[in-house]
Design an enzyme around this catalytic site. Structure first.
Site, PDB file in Angstrom:
ATOM      1  N   GLU A  90      -2.045   4.507  11.562  1.00  0.00           N
ATOM      2  CA  GLU A  90      -2.491   3.298  12.580  1.00  0.00           C
ATOM      3  C   GLU A  90      -1.347   2.340  12.402  1.00  0.00           C
ATOM      4  O   GLU A  90      -0.784   2.090  11.534  1.00  0.00           O
ATOM      5  CB  GLU A  90      -3.823   2.633  11.809  1.00  0.00           C
ATOM      6  CG  GLU A  90      -4.884   3.502  11.953  1.00  0.00           C
ATOM      7  CD  GLU A  90      -6.071   2.983  11.411  1.00  0.00           C
ATOM      8  OE1 GLU A  90      -6.329   1.881  10.992  1.00  0.00           O
ATOM      9  OE2 GLU A  90      -7.186   3.538  10.951  1.00  0.00           O
ATOM     10  N   CYS A 104       1.843  -4.871  13.221  1.00  0.00           N
ATOM     11  CA  CYS A 104       1.486  -4.586  11.936  1.00  0.00           C
ATOM     12  C   CYS A 104       1.578  -3.167  11.714  1.00  0.00           C
ATOM     13  O   CYS A 104       1.037  -2.178  12.560  1.00  0.00           O
ATOM     14  CB  CYS A 104       0.046  -4.816  11.871  1.00  0.00           C
ATOM     15  SG  CYS A 104      -0.848  -4.371  10.335  1.00  0.00           S
ATOM     16  N   CYS A 111      -3.356   5.894   1.088  1.00  0.00           N
ATOM     17  CA  CYS A 111      -2.521   4.954   0.002  1.00  0.00           C
ATOM     18  C   CYS A 111      -3.218   5.420  -1.234  1.00  0.00           C
ATOM     19  O   CYS A 111      -4.338   5.843  -1.356  1.00  0.00           O
ATOM     20  CB  CYS A 111      -3.079   3.625   0.241  1.00  0.00           C
ATOM     21  SG  CYS A 111      -2.592   2.249  -0.722  1.00  0.00           S
ATOM     22  N   CYS A 115      -7.529   0.236  -4.042  1.00  0.00           N
ATOM     23  CA  CYS A 115      -8.508  -0.839  -3.953  1.00  0.00           C
ATOM     24  C   CYS A 115      -9.699  -0.621  -3.551  1.00  0.00           C
ATOM     25  O   CYS A 115      -9.943   0.051  -2.325  1.00  0.00           O
ATOM     26  CB  CYS A 115      -7.723  -1.917  -2.813  1.00  0.00           C
ATOM     27  SG  CYS A 115      -5.887  -2.312  -3.663  1.00  0.00           S
ATOM     28  N   CYS A 118     -11.061  -1.198   0.221  1.00  0.00           N
ATOM     29  CA  CYS A 118     -10.035  -0.773   1.481  1.00  0.00           C
ATOM     30  C   CYS A 118     -10.263   0.426   2.028  1.00  0.00           C
ATOM     31  O   CYS A 118     -10.466   1.548   1.041  1.00  0.00           O
ATOM     32  CB  CYS A 118      -8.789  -1.102   0.995  1.00  0.00           C
ATOM     33  SG  CYS A 118      -7.184  -0.667   2.148  1.00  0.00           S
ATOM     34  N   CYS A 334      -7.354  -1.883   8.108  1.00  0.00           N
ATOM     35  CA  CYS A 334      -6.425  -0.840   8.125  1.00  0.00           C
ATOM     36  C   CYS A 334      -7.079   0.498   7.513  1.00  0.00           C
ATOM     37  O   CYS A 334      -7.865   0.375   6.567  1.00  0.00           O
ATOM     38  CB  CYS A 334      -5.245  -0.964   6.988  1.00  0.00           C
ATOM     39  SG  CYS A 334      -5.593  -2.827   6.073  1.00  0.00           S
TER      40      CYS A 334
END
Ligand code: SAH
Length: 351
Positions: A90, A104, A111, A115, A118, A334
């Site tokens: 994205e 962005c 990832c 976290c 997220c 995100c």
């Protein structure tokens, strides 16, 4: 075939000179590509036809396809890009009334940081993006602007942890800031990191003028270990030391991002501890009211709670900005758009 956007200016020049072609042609090609995203070699009207054909045999310029495009009422636009191996990432174009046009961008597919609040890390990391793919994100977003309008800012705040992909990110940012690239001032590039001291020091030693943002999210290791699991191996003290080093080396104040999660890290005692932690540091704090992710139990604090938290920091002399939320209706947090699409790897509890 080589990906043209993956070539540094030096590599591209070398490709020309090795073939006995004038090196300035390399800059000419680059200028076309950055000025007219989407362009193909046969449209580069100031190059001789045989050269255009030779280039088209050696390079592809565009490797991504726009798999979805969403626009919010506030003009924020989000693209879901499909990469050549079918993976999806994205990137977002944000505009404001000051004439800022910010992209962005993501640096990885997924990832690995984990976290807990997220969406990007819910399925782990698949792979890092190449330099060319990162550049392509910026150009695909530029393509959404009317002719002649420029991008003014880059924030590396999409999917992934930029400091574990620095080798590929740095050349991409060089192209963003180069005058034959996007010509964006380095001071208008922000790299947001989970806080990897080694990476922060490496960036500091480059002495570039990029703005560094560190995702702190908690005022002590107990809480941070729970919200940002990778903190267990690092610890806040080491991150702050690296951030201080970044300021010493570059003269640029570091921003600490703090996602406000209702009832978890947004209480007066958390504000007081954050003040104690940052007191005496030339820090900026960026408060981000949580953008809820379907399937996760975290909530956005009431505006009064966010305001109280901000007030406590300001009262102690800390500079605070509360991030204005954009693109609410287009899965702008995100990783959310990617997860909401058919064919997403694992749609989790929101499926
Ligand atoms: N890996 C980098 C970039 C992540 S995205 C980093 O950790 O900084 C940029 C910021 O958005 C980070 O501070 C991240 O923690 C935060 N963020 C992630 N999901 C969010 C959500 N749903 N709502 C608000 N902020 C979020």
């Amino acid at each position: 075939m080589l990906h043209l956007l993956d070539q540094t200016p030096e590599h591209l020049r070398a490709w020309f000179t090795e073939r006995g072609l004038p090196a300035f042609r390399a800059a000419q090609v680059r200028r076309w590509v950055f000025a007219k995203p989407g362009i193909e070699f046969d449209q580069m009207s100031d190059l001789a036809r045989p050269l255009r054909e030779q280039l088209a045999e050696a390079f592809c310029i565009w490797t991504t396809r726009v798999a979805a495009r969403k626009k919010a009422a506030d003009q924020t636009e989000k693209l879901l890009l499909e990469l050549s191996d079918g993976q999806r990432i994205e990137c977002v174009l944000l505009r404001d009334d000051k004439g800022h046009q910010t992209v962005c961008i993501s640096t990885q597919v997924g990832c690995a940081m984990g976290c807990v609040f997220c969406a990007s890390g819910l399925d782990g990391v698949v792979r890092s993006l190449t330099t060319g793919e990162i550049v392509e994100e910026m150009l695909r977003l530029k393509q959404l602007l009317p002719d002649g309008e420029r991008l003014t800012h880059v924030v590396v705040m999409g999917m992934g942890e930029p400091l574990v992909n620095l080798d590929r990110l740095l050349p991409a940012l060089e192209m963003a800031t180069h005058r034959d690239g996007l010509g964006i001032s380095a001071r208008r590039v922000t790299i947001s990191t989970v806080g990897i001291p080694k990476g922060i020091r490496r960036l500091a030693d480059l002495n570039c003028q990029y703005h560094l943002a560190v995702s702190l999210h908690a005022p002590d290791d107990d809480l941070r270990n729970r919200l940002v699991p990778t903190n267990r191996k690092i610890g806040i003290a080491a991150i702050l030391e690296a951030a201080d080093y970044y300021f010493e080396k570059t003269g640029r104040r570091v921003t600490f991002e703090y996602v406000l999660l209702a009832g978890i890290n947004d209480q007066p005692e958390h504000a007081a501890r954050l003040v104690a932690l940052l007191k005496g540091r030339p820090a900026l704090v960026n408060l981000i009211p949580y953008n809820p992710v379907a399937g996760l139990p975290y909530r956005t604090p009431a505006p009064a709670a966010s305001a109280r938290f901000a007030g406590a920091l300001e009262h102690a002399g800390i500079t605070v900005a509360t991030r204005f939320r954009k693109g609410d209706r287009i899965d702008a947090a995100c990783g959310q758009l990617r997860r909401s699409q058919p064919g997403a790897p694992d749609r989790g509890a929101d499926a």
